[in-house]
Enzyme design. Structure first.
Site, PDB file in Angstrom:
ATOM      1  N   ASP A  74       3.631 -19.120  63.991  1.00  0.00           N
ATOM      2  CA  ASP A  74       3.096 -20.080  64.778  1.00  0.00           C
ATOM      3  C   ASP A  74       1.597 -20.430  64.192  1.00  0.00           C
ATOM      4  OD1 ASP A  74       4.949 -21.311  67.152  1.00  0.00           O
ATOM      5  OD2 ASP A  74       4.919 -19.389  68.177  1.00  0.00           O
TER       6      ASP A  74
ATOM      7  N   LYS B 215      -4.058 -11.341  67.322  1.00  0.00           N
ATOM      8  CA  LYS B 215      -2.811 -10.420  65.604  1.00  0.00           C
ATOM      9  C   LYS B 215      -3.136  -9.886  65.183  1.00  0.00           C
ATOM     10  CE  LYS B 215       0.576 -13.247  68.377  1.00  0.00           C
ATOM     11  NZ  LYS B 215       1.850 -13.012  68.223  1.00  0.00           N
TER      12      LYS B 215
END
Length: 413
Positions: free
Chosen positions: A135, A85
Site C-alpha cells: 500500500d 515499516k
C-alpha cells in the site's frame, strides 16, 4: 470537552478466544520469540542512522479522557522513511540475502552486515531480484533495503495507491508496477510473477506455504515495541495498547513482545481497523480468519487489507483482547488533533492517516461510558499508542490537515 465527535460510529467486539493472565504460549513463540528479537535488534542497530524513535506523553488526551497516561511512539522519522515499516521489510531483505549467498555457495557462513554494506558481494547481489506488493510503506522499506544492500527490486502497487506513494518507492531505485484491483490482488500478482521470473517475495503478510519471510518482517517490528517499553518512565507499565490492524503484522509484533516482556500481566491489547477494511474484526467475531471482499475503500491506505496474515492470527487470536472499527472521519480528526498541538502539551506532531486508528479507538472508547467500562479504562490506565507513520503521502496529508507536515512542525502554538 470531547476530543472527537461523539456521534462517530464505532464497533467493539471482545475476543472470546483471548488467553488472559497467562504466560505466552508455544503457538505464539513459534512465530515471535526472544531469540528472534535479539537477532533483529543486533542486525538493525548496525544500520546507518539507527536510533530509537521518540515516545511522547499525550498529556492533553489523558487529562480529557481521565486516564493515568497516554503514550505515543512516533515512527514518523524512522530511517528517513517515515514509518515503522522501515524495521520490517528491510530486515527481511537482508536476512534473505544472507541466506541466499550461502545457498548459492558464495559464502560458507552467513556474511556480516558490514560486508554487505561495504559492497563485498555486490556483483552477486545484483543477480537477486526481490519483490512485494504494498500500500506504500512496506514497499518503501523493501526498496530502501534493496538499495542499501545492492540487489534488484520490483514493487507492485494496486489501483488506488497514490502517485505520491509510487514516486516515494521509485526514489529508492525500485521498478514500480501498478496492477488493477486492491491490495490483495497486488499480493497475488507479485507472487505469480515471482514464481515465473525467479524473484524472491518479501511480503508483510503470510499465507499457506509462505511463512519464513513474513516472520522476519514481524520480528523486525518487535524492536519498536521493546524501545517503547524501555522509554516509559520508571515504574510505568502499560495497561492497554491500542494497535492498528491491517493484515495484523504490527499488532501481532507488539502484542507478542508485550506478552514476552510482561508475562501474565501483559497489557490489554486492542486492535483497531477502518470500518471499510475490517478483516481482523470480522475474524474475531467468527473465531477464525475471514476474508473481507470489495474495494476496501478507506483513507487509511496502510490498513486497507481484506485478508489476515496467518502468522499474525496465531498471535492475535489468543493475545488480543478486543477488536474495534473506526471511520475515516475519526482518523482525519485525530490527524488534525495531533497537528494542532492539542494532544501533546502544545507540541505539534505529524501523524499520517494510518497512524491514528489506535488513537481514534482510544478516544472514542474513552468518551463513551459503555465502551470505557467494557475495556477497563479508568484513572489508573496507562495507554500506549503506536504512531506508525508520518506524512508518507505529503499531498494527501496537506489536503486532509490543511497544511503541510513542514508547516505543522514549524509552527508554534
Amino acid at each position: 470537552m470531547s476530543l472527537l465527535n461523539t456521534d462517530y460510529p464505532v464497533q467493539l467486539t471482545h475476543n472470546g478466544q483471548a488467553v488472559e493472565a497467562a504466560e505466552i504460549g508455544a503457538r505464539q513463540l513459534a512465530v515471535l520469540n526472544p531469540d528472534g528479537f535479539a537477532c533483529a535488534r543486533d542486525e538493525i542497530s548496525q544500520w546507518p542512522g539507527y536510533k530509537p524513535s521518540p515516545l511522547y506523553e499525550l498529556d492533553a488526551v489523558s487529562r480529557t479522557l481521565g486516564v493515568g497516561g497516554v503514550w505515543y511512539k512516533d515512527e514518523s522519522e524512522r530511517f528517513g522513511l517515515g514509518s515503522f515499516k522501515a524495521l520490517g521489510g528491510a530486515y527481511a531483505v537482508v536476512r534473505l540475502l544472507k541466506r541466499e549467498l550461502v545457498s548459492r555457495g558464495i559464502c560458507n557462513n552467513e556474511p556480516s552486515t558490514q560486508a554487505l554494506l561495504d559492497g563485498v558481494y555486490r556483483g552477486h547481489l545484483r543477480e537477486i531480484v526481490i519483490t512485494c506488493a504494498t500500500d506504500g510503506n512496506h514497499g518503501r522499506s523493501v526498496a530502501w533495503g534493496c538499495q542499501l544492500f545492492g540487489c534488484g527490486c520490483v514493487i507492485y502497487i494496486h489501483a488506488t495507491v497514490s502517485e505520491g506513494r509510487r514516486k516515494a518507492i521509485a526514489a529508492y531505485g525500485a521498478d514500480v508496477v501498478r496492477v488493477p484491483g486492491n491490495y490483495d490482488d497486488a499480493v497475488r500478482q507479485a507472487a505469480k510473477d515471482a514464481a515465473e521470473l525467479g524473484r524472491f517475495v518479501v511480503s508483510d503478510t503470510s499465507y499457506p506455504g509462505y511463512m519464513a519471510v513474513p516472520r522476519d518482517v514481524m520480528q523486525g517490528y518487535t524492536l519498536m515495541a521493546e524501545e517503547a517499553f524501555n522509554q516509559l518512565p520508571k515504574g510505568i507499565i502499560p495497561t492497554h495498547i491500542f494497535l492498528q490492524g491491517g493484515v495484523g503484522g504490527l499488532a501481532a509484533a507488539v502484542t507478542a513482545q508485550a506478552w514476552i516482556r510482561y508475562g501474565h500481566q501483559r497489557p490489554r491489547c486492542v486492535v483497531v481497523e477502518p470500518d471499510q477494511a475490517a478483516c481482523l474484526y470480522e475474524s474475531a467475531n467468527r473465531g477464525e480468519p475471514v476474508v473481507v471482499h470489495g474495494e476496501l475503500d478507506t483513507l487509511m491506505a496502510g490498513l486497507a487489507c481484506g485478508e489476515v496474515s496467518l502468522l499474525a492470527w496465531d498471535v492475535l487470536s489468543e493475545g488480543a483482547s478486543d477488536f474495534m472499527t473506526v471511520t475515516d472521519d475519526a482518523a482525519v480528526d485525530c490527524m488534525r488533533l495531533m497537528a494542532d498541538g492539542r494532544a501533546c502539551h502544545h507540541h505539534p506532531l505529524v501523524a499520517g492517516e494510518s497512524a491514528v486508528a489506535g488513537m481514534a479507538g482510544l478516544i472514542l472508547a474513552g468518551q463513551r461510558d459503555e465502551l470505557r467500562n467494557a475495556l477497563g479504562l479508568n484513572a489508573d490506565s496507562q495507554v500506549l499508542l503506536i504512531g506508525s507513520e508520518g506524512a508518507t503521502d505529503p499531498e494527501l496529508y496537506t489536503q486532509l490537515v490543511g497544511r503541510s507536515a513542514e508547516a505543522v512542525l514549524g509552527e508554534t502554538v
